[in-house]
Scaffold this motif. Structure first.
Motif, mmCIF file in Angstrom:
data_model
loop_
_atom_site.group_PDB
_atom_site.id
_atom_site.type_symbol
_atom_site.label_atom_id
_atom_site.label_comp_id
_atom_site.label_asym_id
_atom_site.label_seq_id
_atom_site.Cartn_x
_atom_site.Cartn_y
_atom_site.Cartn_z
ATOM 1 N N ALA A 287 55.443 26.879 41.508
ATOM 2 C CA ALA A 287 56.260 26.095 42.455
ATOM 3 C C ALA A 287 56.655 26.980 43.629
ATOM 4 N N LEU A 288 55.801 26.976 44.664
ATOM 5 C CA LEU A 288 56.074 27.761 45.860
ATOM 6 C C LEU A 288 56.480 26.838 47.006
ATOM 7 N N VAL A 289 57.484 27.267 47.765
ATOM 8 C CA VAL A 289 57.970 26.473 48.898
ATOM 9 C C VAL A 289 57.820 27.299 50.178
ATOM 10 N N PRO A 290 57.534 26.619 51.296
ATOM 11 C CA PRO A 290 57.294 27.341 52.551
ATOM 12 C C PRO A 290 58.583 27.882 53.167
ATOM 13 N N ILE A 291 58.478 29.070 53.727
ATOM 14 C CA ILE A 291 59.576 29.669 54.489
ATOM 15 C C ILE A 291 58.974 30.249 55.768
ATOM 16 N N ALA A 292 59.833 30.668 56.680
ATOM 17 C CA ALA A 292 59.375 31.238 57.946
ATOM 18 C C ALA A 292 60.221 32.455 58.270
ATOM 19 N N VAL A 293 59.746 33.270 59.217
ATOM 20 C CA VAL A 293 60.522 34.407 59.699
ATOM 21 C C VAL A 293 61.566 33.857 60.668
ATOM 22 N N LEU A 294 62.837 34.049 60.346
ATOM 23 C CA LEU A 294 63.923 33.568 61.202
ATOM 24 C C LEU A 294 64.504 34.686 62.055
ATOM 25 N N ASP A 295 64.622 35.885 61.496
ATOM 26 C CA ASP A 295 65.193 37.022 62.213
ATOM 27 C C ASP A 295 64.365 38.257 61.871
ATOM 28 N N SER A 296 63.356 38.530 62.694
ATOM 29 C CA SER A 296 62.426 39.619 62.399
ATOM 30 C C SER A 296 63.087 40.993 62.422
ATOM 31 N N LYS A 297 64.241 41.134 63.064
ATOM 32 C CA LYS A 297 64.931 42.428 63.158
ATOM 33 C C LYS A 297 65.812 42.710 61.941
ATOM 34 N N SER A 298 66.109 41.697 61.162
ATOM 35 C CA SER A 298 67.003 41.868 60.017
ATOM 36 C C SER A 298 66.337 42.684 58.916
ATOM 37 N N SER A 299 67.113 43.560 58.308
ATOM 38 C CA SER A 299 66.598 44.344 57.184
ATOM 39 C C SER A 299 66.848 43.630 55.850
ATOM 40 N N ASP A 300 67.732 42.646 55.853
ATOM 41 C CA ASP A 300 68.013 41.847 54.653
ATOM 42 C C ASP A 300 66.958 40.750 54.543
ATOM 43 N N VAL A 301 66.169 40.819 53.496
ATOM 44 C CA VAL A 301 65.063 39.876 53.337
ATOM 45 C C VAL A 301 65.545 38.422 53.299
ATOM 46 N N TYR A 302 66.746 38.187 52.776
ATOM 47 C CA TYR A 302 67.265 36.824 52.669
ATOM 48 C C TYR A 302 67.742 36.272 54.008
ATOM 49 N N GLU A 303 67.970 37.145 54.983
ATOM 50 C CA GLU A 303 68.296 36.697 56.337
ATOM 51 C C GLU A 303 67.067 36.704 57.228
ATOM 52 N N LYS A 304 66.119 37.593 56.931
ATOM 53 C CA LYS A 304 64.894 37.689 57.724
ATOM 54 C C LYS A 304 64.059 36.418 57.560
ATOM 55 N N TYR A 305 63.945 35.922 56.347
ATOM 56 C CA TYR A 305 63.170 34.711 56.067
ATOM 57 C C TYR A 305 64.115 33.571 55.730
ATOM 58 N N GLY A 306 63.649 32.354 55.956
ATOM 59 C CA GLY A 306 64.454 31.199 55.605
ATOM 60 C C GLY A 306 63.660 29.919 55.787
ATOM 61 N N ILE A 307 64.329 28.818 55.617
ATOM 62 C CA ILE A 307 63.687 27.510 55.711
ATOM 63 C C ILE A 307 63.346 27.216 57.173
ATOM 64 N N GLU A 308 62.103 26.840 57.413
ATOM 65 C CA GLU A 308 61.659 26.502 58.770
ATOM 66 C C GLU A 308 62.219 25.146 59.171
ATOM 67 N N PHE A 309 62.921 25.108 60.293
ATOM 68 C CA PHE A 309 63.589 23.896 60.744
ATOM 69 C C PHE A 309 62.586 22.801 61.103
ATOM 70 N N SER A 310 61.648 23.087 61.961
ATOM 71 C CA SER A 310 60.751 22.047 62.468
ATOM 72 C C SER A 310 59.883 21.420 61.380
ATOM 73 N N GLY A 311 59.323 22.221 60.510
ATOM 74 C CA GLY A 311 58.431 21.685 59.471
ATOM 75 C C GLY A 311 59.156 20.953 58.365
ATOM 76 N N ASN A 312 60.419 21.300 58.128
ATOM 77 C CA ASN A 312 61.198 20.650 57.075
ATOM 78 C C ASN A 312 62.023 19.480 57.595
ATOM 79 N N CYS A 313 62.462 19.548 58.840
ATOM 80 C CA CYS A 313 63.395 18.544 59.340
ATOM 81 C C CYS A 313 62.774 17.607 60.374
ATOM 82 N N TYR A 314 62.115 18.164 61.365
ATOM 83 C CA TYR A 314 61.643 17.349 62.480
ATOM 84 C C TYR A 314 60.261 16.745 62.216
#
Length: 186
Positions: free
Chosen positions: A60-87
């Motif tokens: 069970a894999l779900v898609p994520i995207a790079v949200l903040d490429s400068k972040s060193s915290d992996v949980y802030e660097k990646y996250g749910i992609e807005f356009s593909g999930n919402c729009y």
């Protein structure tokens, strides 16, 4: 007459011992050969080992995207992609289990595409799935877990199901940064 009986007894003994030995050799040789062949076949053809080797985390894999490429915290660097999930609502979840690869639209669980008949290979942090047209490589790039998907070969185009560059497990998704869909309610 005694000489004849003795000669006859010796001849019978020799003939019976020769034929018995010949029969034993004929019977033992095919038995040994067939026994070795069946043992070899069992060792050479482990049919279910490839399917069993696919990690359960890939079920069970779900898609994520790079949200903040400068972040060193992996949980802030990646996250749910807005356009593909919402729009657009066009991203695809991925499930790999029971020798099947299932691509499902994130907004419509009935909209699926199933692929079967692939081979599986694992190399340290890479999981390689090979079909007749394509090679799907999932590389675990972080222990969070974050997987990078690379597809090579024939173009892979699914209607209403866009593949993401990055995936995580369904269980780990709540740990990642979440963008609120707001009015889109996706």
């Amino acid at each position: 007459m005694k000489k004849t009986l003795i000669s006859f007894a010796i001849a019978i003994a020799l003939l019976s011992s020769c034929t018995t030995t010949a029969k034993k050799e004929t019977v033992e040789t095919p038995f040994k050969t067939s026994s070795v062949v069946s043992i070899t076949k069992e060792k050479v053809t482990p049919v279910d080992s490839e399917t069993a080797a696919v990690p359960k985390a890939l079920a069970a894999l779900v898609p994520i995207a790079v949200l903040d490429s400068k972040s060193s915290d992996v949980y802030e660097k990646y996250g749910i992609e807005f356009s593909g999930n919402c729009y657009a609502c066009d991203l695809a979840n991925l499930s790999i289990a029971d020798n099947k690869m299932v691509w499902t639209n994130v907004c419509d669980e009935k909209d699926t595409y199933v692929m079967d008949g692939f081979t599986f290979d694992a190399e340290s942090n890479k999981y390689i799935f090979t079909t007749s047209d394509r090679i799907f490589t999932l590389t675990q790039i972080d222990q969070a877990p974050v997987y990078k998907l690379n597809i090579s070969g024939k173009k892979f185009d699914l209607r209403n199901k866009r593949t993401s560059n990055y995936y995580t497990t369904k269980e780990a998704l709540p740990l990642f940064k979440e963008n609120d869909c707001g009015e889109f309610e996706g």
